[in-house]
Structures are given as C-alpha cells and as structure tokens.
Design an enzyme around this catalytic site. Structure first.
Site, PDB file in Angstrom:
ATOM      1  N   HIS A   1       9.021 -10.663  11.123  1.00 53.70           N
ATOM      2  CA  HIS A   1       8.456  -9.180  11.079  1.00 53.70           C
ATOM      3  C   HIS A   1       6.840  -8.598  11.733  1.00 53.70           C
ATOM      4  CE1 HIS A   1       9.459  -5.036  10.364  1.00 53.70           C
ATOM      5  NE2 HIS A   1       9.150  -4.774   9.577  1.00 53.70           N
TER       6      HIS A   1
ATOM      7  N   HIS B   1       8.637  -7.391   1.775  1.00 56.41           N
ATOM      8  CA  HIS B   1       7.400  -7.319   2.557  1.00 56.41           C
ATOM      9  C   HIS B   1       6.642  -6.481   1.987  1.00 56.41           C
ATOM     10  CE1 HIS B   1       9.457  -5.115   4.681  1.00 56.41           C
ATOM     11  NE2 HIS B   1       8.995  -4.384   6.025  1.00 56.41           N
TER      12      HIS B   1
ATOM     13  N   HIS C   1      19.013   0.273   5.883  1.00 60.08           N
ATOM     14  CA  HIS C   1      17.483   0.258   5.851  1.00 60.08           C
ATOM     15  C   HIS C   1      17.804   1.360   7.980  1.00 60.08           C
ATOM     16  CE1 HIS C   1      13.756  -0.741   8.118  1.00 60.08           C
ATOM     17  NE2 HIS C   1      12.945  -0.699   6.602  1.00 60.08           N
TER      18      HIS C   1
ATOM     19  N   HIS D   1       5.208  -3.886   4.020  1.00 60.92           N
ATOM     20  CA  HIS D   1       4.722  -2.483   4.192  1.00 60.92           C
ATOM     21  C   HIS D   1       5.663  -1.212   3.206  1.00 60.92           C
ATOM     22  CE1 HIS D   1       5.677  -3.772   8.712  1.00 60.92           C
ATOM     23  NE2 HIS D   1       3.958  -3.556   8.298  1.00 60.92           N
TER      24      HIS D   1
ATOM     25  N   ASP E   1       7.700   1.765   3.177  1.00 64.47           N
ATOM     26  CA  ASP E   1       8.716   2.134   2.485  1.00 64.47           C
ATOM     27  C   ASP E   1       9.949   0.776   1.275  1.00 64.47           C
ATOM     28  OD1 ASP E   1       8.804   0.315   5.171  1.00 64.47           O
ATOM     29  OD2 ASP E   1      10.381   0.759   5.361  1.00 64.47           O
ATOM     30  N   HIS E   2       8.256  -0.604   1.425  1.00 63.47           N
ATOM     31  CA  HIS E   2       9.802  -0.878   0.615  1.00 63.47           C
ATOM     32  C   HIS E   2       8.547  -1.244  -0.780  1.00 63.47           C
ATOM     33  CE1 HIS E   2      12.393  -2.682   3.748  1.00 63.47           C
ATOM     34  NE2 HIS E   2      11.434  -1.938   4.529  1.00 63.47           N
TER      35      HIS E   2
ATOM     36  N   ASP F   1      12.790  -6.046   6.563  1.00 58.94           N
ATOM     37  CA  ASP F   1      13.291  -6.083   7.607  1.00 58.94           C
ATOM     38  C   ASP F   1      12.689  -7.126   9.111  1.00 58.94           C
ATOM     39  OD1 ASP F   1      13.317  -4.409   6.974  1.00 58.94           O
ATOM     40  OD2 ASP F   1      10.956  -3.184   7.733  1.00 58.94           O
TER      41      ASP F   1
END
Length: 322
Positions: A142, A63, A273, A65, A67-68, A213
């Site tokens: 999510h 996805h 995570h 976000h 942090d990914h 996530d």
C-alpha cells in the site's frame, strides 16, 4: 464464530457506509471479540449491535491511514468508562507508529484507562498463538506500511465413540477420559485399549483471512490459502478505468479480490472497503461482474453478521496450514 461488519466504506464515512472496522465474534470459542481496524465512529456502530466493548480483547490494525484508526482513542476510552478493569487487558497489534498514535491521543486528552493496554508491533509470521487460535501477519503493498491477517482456529478434537465403547462392554468412568485423551488403557480382564481407536476424526478449525488496503501481491494468496472466509478490500469495481485508479492509489479491484480467492481456493469471498460511488446498480454490478471468476462472492453491508460454520467433513491431515 461470526463476522460483524461495523464499517464497510473507504476513505471517509458516507450516507450508507461507515469507514472500516470488522468484529470477529468468538463468544463461543473464547468468550471474546477481536476487532480488525477501528475507523472513525466505530463505537457508534457498536451501539447498534449486541457487542460489548469489554469483550474486545484484541485489536488488529492493518495500517495507519485515518479511515482505519481514527476510532481507536474513543473506543479505548469508552471501554474504560464501561467498567473494564485490570483483569480485562486489551492488546493492540499494529505497525510501527500505532503505539505513538494511541498514547499521544490519550496523553493530550488526559485520558486514563482503567485496564492494561499492551502493544505488539507487527512482524511477518505468527503474531499470536495459544491453545485455540493462531494469527499470522504478512506485509501488503500500500502507500504506507500495511498488513494482512490470517486467523486460524486450532483443530477440534474428535468425539469419543461412546456407542463403540458400550458395545464392547467397556465401563464408563475415568477410563473414558483417558481414552479420549488418546492414552492406552489396561482393563482388569487383560484387554489393552488404544484411545485412538475410540475417538472420531478431528474437526478442522476454521480460517478467516483479512486483506485490507493493498494492491495485488503474492502474500495475499499465502494468507488466504483454503480460507473458509476471505474478507478482501474492493475499493474499486471491474473495468479498465477502475483498474487504473486502483493501481494509482495502491488499492484492489473486485476482480483482483476474486482472482485471489480463486487462486487461494478459499470457500467464500466477502468484499468490503467500497468506494462511496458503489450504490444502486453499480453496487449490484460489483458482484455480478466477478461471480464468473469466483461464484461464492458477496458484498458486505454495514452491520451484516456472517456465520462461519464448522465443516462437517473433517480430516486430520488437511493441509490448510500456512
């Protein structure tokens, strides 16, 4: 086949954990590496390993976000600096928007890659399939569009039973190759051999599932069914307060992950995570609190390398396929 955890934290980098990225090392299987998510500073983590960016042929993004994905532009640029050329393309599989994100970063920074970059927008079902591997994607739940992945290695052909052939005075040569391919062969003495009688059972390919996530949902069990390894996000640990936070932020707890592994009959569960709060005694409790649900559970640490061995006992009809 090995898993190398380049980042095991959530949200933002911490003193002990970088944000999410996992390398699936397939050097023996296809002389390649696949990355699952590329959080900030992933390429810094790679410098601490023996991984070579030019070996990365596929990147799967769960996805969008930060942090990914915030490590993607830098990694792609460095792969170019390190000599990847037109014969070393890279394919990025991700949700709608990943192409725009990457192309915008490259355009604004005037970065020109020396190799082809291919984008595949994820849809539910098989997203990659060749003679050695198949990858299945399914939607997660999510705060934004999110995906989980099931990597299936194709079954390995059985070994030719050479001792049996020699015991029956069957001459070596091209005949052996024909029999290993399962063909029927006529010998000069009139005997007719069926290749299936001289080949051992196929060896089941390995399955690795990546659940990043998400809050609990039915697709997790579908992707993780009979997986050799289930890599599952565990932003929060056990406990009612943690469960409330997980529900509020559309994440999973360690108990959620353990229950999913148990229901899917996975072989091993690896938690990743993690929130930065889980250090010291809290980290130890993260595992001890769930082993009564799923005993074969470990917590990944940055730069851990986990082997995914082939099973010794095999069956052609093993119903591990989705």
């Amino acid at each position: 086949m090995q898993l190398e955890f380049l980042g095991t934290g959530s949200g933002q980098p911490s003193k002990f954990r970088n944000v999410t990225s996992i390398a699936l090392r397939l050097l023996d299987e296809r002389n390649a590496v696949w990355l699952f998510d590329v959080g900030e500073a992933t390429q810094h983590q790679i410098l601490k390993t023996t991984l070579r960016p030019r070996k990365v042929e596929k990147i799967f993004i769960s996805h969008l976000h930060g942090d990914h994905i915030f490590g993607l532009p830098g990694f792609l640029s460095s792969r170019s600096f390190q000599g990847a050329d037109k014969n070393e393309p890279l394919t990025i599989y991700g949700p709608k928007g990943v192409k725009e994100f990457v192309q915008t970063a490259l355009r604004v920074s005037e970065t020109r890659l020396s190799y082809p970059l291919v984008f595949v927008e994820l849809t539910a079902g098989v997203v990659f399939d060749d003679k050695t591997f198949r990858v299945i994607a399914a939607k997660m739940k999510h705060r934004i569009e999110s995906w989980g992945f099931r990597v299936e290695e194709k079954d390995h052909p059985g070994e030719l039973l050479v001792n049996k052939l020699r015991a029956e005075n069957i001459p070596s040569g091209p005949i052996f190759g024909q029999l290993k391919a399962g063909k029927r062969v006529s010998l000069p003495d009139g005997r007719i051999l069926d290749g299936h009688d001289y080949v051992g059972p196929a060896q089941r390919g390995r399955v690795v599932t990546f659940i990043l996530d998400t809050r609990p949902n039915d697709n997790i069990e579908l992707l993780a069914r009979h997986a050799d390894v289930l890599v599952h996000e565990s932003t929060y640990g056990a406990g009612e307060d943690e469960a409330k936070m997980a529900r509020a932020h559309a994440h999973s707890t360690s108990i959620n992950a353990a229950n999913n592994a148990r229901r899917a009959q996975a072989n091993q569960l690896i938690l990743t995570h993690l929130s930065a709060r889980y250090i010291g005694p809290l980290l130890k409790n993260l595992v001890s609190d769930v082993r009564h649900v799923f005993p074969n559970t470990i917590v990944a640490r940055d730069l851990d390398v986990i082997d995914v061995p082939l099973k010794k006992e095999v069956s052609v009809s093993d119903p591990h396929k989705v």
